[in-house]
Design a protein around this motif. Structure first.
Motif, short mmCIF file in Angstrom:
data_model
loop_
_atom_site.label_atom_id
_atom_site.label_comp_id
_atom_site.label_asym_id
_atom_site.label_seq_id
_atom_site.Cartn_x
_atom_site.Cartn_y
_atom_site.Cartn_z
N TYR A 89 42.67 39.18 53.67
CA TYR A 89 42.14 38.30 54.72
C TYR A 89 43.18 37.30 55.18
O TYR A 89 44.18 37.06 54.51
N ASN A 90 42.92 36.73 56.36
CA ASN A 90 43.68 35.61 56.89
C ASN A 90 42.69 34.49 57.13
O ASN A 90 41.71 34.67 57.85
N THR A 138 40.98 41.73 57.09
CA THR A 138 41.90 42.64 57.76
C THR A 138 42.03 44.03 57.15
O THR A 138 42.40 44.95 57.86
N ARG A 139 41.75 44.16 55.85
CA ARG A 139 41.92 45.49 55.23
C ARG A 139 41.14 45.56 53.94
O ARG A 139 41.28 44.70 53.07
N VAL A 154 38.03 42.35 61.22
CA VAL A 154 39.13 43.11 61.83
C VAL A 154 39.16 44.54 61.29
O VAL A 154 39.34 45.49 62.05
N CYS A 155 38.98 44.68 60.00
CA CYS A 155 38.99 45.99 59.34
C CYS A 155 37.77 46.81 59.77
O CYS A 155 36.65 46.30 59.79
#
Length: 105
Positions: free
Chosen positions: A36-37, A46-47, A82-83
């Motif tokens: 994460y961000n 994010t992933r 996002v992911c």
């Protein structure tokens, strides 16, 4: 995971802030990671990744569940999925959409 004898209930959730990731471990073994961000207002997930040995047992879903619960408990961040896996998880759990950042045009 919950009710799934393949993953078991002995998983440990951690927020590794220095690495910007949530993790699940079984004992000392890393099972799944959610990168994460965090910008202080929102967390962009994010992933999601599960170690191949542990795939197919709901580990990534359990990790997203625990990460969302962690953020909901803190109450000071929104989530940006996002992911693709995280986005699909939220599609399957519309009752948790209150933590999502509102989309803008």
């Amino acid at each position: 995971m919950r009710g799934d004898s393949g993953a078991g209930g002995d998983l440990r959730f951690t927020d590794e802030k220095d690495a910007s990731r949530y993790t699940l471990h079984r004992g000392d073994a890393l099972v799944s990671v959610l990168d994460y961000n965090d910008d202080g207002r929102s967390v962009a997930m994010t992933r999601a990744f599960t170690i191949p040995t542990y795939r197919g047992h709901g580990c990534a879903g359990e990790l997203v569940e625990r990460a969302v619960a962690h953020l909901e408990a803190a109450g000071d961040r929104e989530v940006i999925p996002v992911c693709w896996y995280v986005a699909e998880w939220f599609d399957q759990h519309p009752e948790r959409a209150g933590i999502l950042r509102a989309r803008t045009a």
